[in-house]
Design an enzyme around this catalytic site. Structure first.
Site, PDB file in Angstrom:
ATOM      1  N   THR A  15       0.767  -1.170  -0.165  1.00 16.89           N
ATOM      2  CA  THR A  15       0.016   0.075  -0.015  1.00 16.89           C
ATOM      3  C   THR A  15       0.825   1.261   0.075  1.00 16.89           C
ATOM      4  OG1 THR A  15      -0.160   0.109   2.435  1.00 16.89           O
ATOM      5  CG2 THR A  15      -1.972  -1.074   1.174  1.00 16.89           C
ATOM      6  N   ALA A 250       5.091   5.186   9.941  1.00 16.40           N
ATOM      7  CA  ALA A 250       3.804   4.468   9.088  1.00 16.40           C
ATOM      8  C   ALA A 250       3.859   5.123   7.836  1.00 16.40           C
ATOM      9  CB  ALA A 250       2.534   4.716  10.048  1.00 16.40           C
ATOM     10  N   LYS A 251       3.254   4.276   6.946  1.00  8.90           N
ATOM     11  CA  LYS A 251       3.214   4.622   5.558  1.00  8.90           C
ATOM     12  C   LYS A 251       2.293   5.958   5.526  1.00  8.90           C
ATOM     13  CE  LYS A 251       2.643   0.477   4.192  1.00  8.90           C
ATOM     14  NZ  LYS A 251       2.386  -0.666   3.451  1.00  8.90           N
ATOM     15  N   ARG A 252       1.214   5.740   6.205  1.00  7.36           N
ATOM     16  CA  ARG A 252       0.219   6.856   6.152  1.00  7.36           C
ATOM     17  C   ARG A 252       0.450   8.126   6.767  1.00  7.36           C
ATOM     18  NH1 ARG A 252      -1.578   3.079  10.141  1.00  7.36           N
ATOM     19  NH2 ARG A 252      -1.439   3.804  12.242  1.00  7.36           N
TER      20      ARG A 252
END
Length: 275
Positions: A15, A250-252
């Protein structure tokens, strides 16, 4: 897949791009396997078809190769194995352990359900629907999820559940605190909980190394393993890397990807030294 000795795995979701937190987890699994003369597997957990992208899968392979973290055997791509997950769902359903749930997330939140480890605990609204009512809603095209009837599942599971956590001994499980967890949705044919336990068993994983944010979820995974008669791996939940403010990477949240460090001129050895 038969395996001898220790078998670990790294199982990212495509993602976004890998960051230092991913490198830390992958390195831990790789080192544990290589030190014991075992096997290190790579699995791409891409069951969320709305957020996962093929370009991120390619980037994962590229980043790991750049770091020098090699893996054994073919990469397992979860989205190619939905038929296997459906078979597991069918086995649970045949034992009366699943039921369709037509409630939306908003309806569950509005019901004032108590908070569990993964958010509001489902109050069991659809568990009490009769067969005719369920059939009518499904025939009308109402979207639904498949939930595990937690009380029935615990009654069917053999004995009290626990798992071996490296450095902590055996830890008791309490999956009831999660309520009737979702094992499949219309837009995601199988949930993380189901896929990860299925694949760990299928691939012969003996040691699951992952972040401590997934420690609580191990209770659910042990329940699914017990219900399906799958072997129990050992677990090692490591700390999470954080940024200078203490927030977990975190990616988000826009954690700096490994490819940005590579573009800045850092070597693989320097990146691994950072983690």
């Amino acid at each position: 897949m038969a395996a001898t000795g220790i078998v670990t795995r790294f199982a990212p979701s495509p993602t976004g791009y890998l960051h230092l937190g991913h490198a830390y987890s992958a390195l831990a699994g790789w080192r544990a396997a290589r030190a014991a003369g075992g096997r290190f597997l790579l699995r791409i957990e891409d069951i969320d078809r709305t957020r996962c992208r093929p370009e991120f899968t390619e980037a994962i392979l590229e980043d790991l190769a750049w770091l020098g973290l090699d893996w054994d055997g073919p990469v397992r791509i979860q989205s190619r194995h939905f038929a296997e997950y459906r078979a597991t769902l069918g086995a649970l359903e045949a034992r009366g352990l699943l039921y369709p749930c037509f409630c939306t997330r908003a309806e569950i939140a509005a019901a004032g359900a108590p908070q569990g480890p993964e958010g509001p605990v489902y109050p069991g609204t659809c568990r009490h629907l009769g067969d005719a009512a369920r059939a009518a809603r499904i025939a009308a095209g109402a979207p639904y999820a498949l939930r595990l009837d937690m009380a029935a599942a615990l009654a069917a599971a053999p004995g009290p559940l626990s798992f071996a956590e490296q450095g902590r001994g055996r830890l008791a499980c309490d999956p009831a605190r999660f309520g009737d967890v979702v094992l499949a949705r219309k837009d995601t044919p199988a949930s993380y909980h189901l896929c990860v336990t299925h694949d760990d068993a299928f691939q012969g994983v003996t040691l699951v190394i992952r972040g401590e944010d997934l420690l609580a979820a191990t209770d659910i995974h042990r329940l699914v393993q017990a219900l399906m008669g799958w072997p129990e791996p050992a677990y090692a939940h490591h700390r999470l890397l954080t940024d200078p403010t203490g927030r977990r990477l975190a990616k988000r949240d826009g954690a700096q990807p490994l490819r940005a460090l590579r573009a800045a001129g850092l070597s693989p050895a320097e990146v691994l030294a950072m983690v």
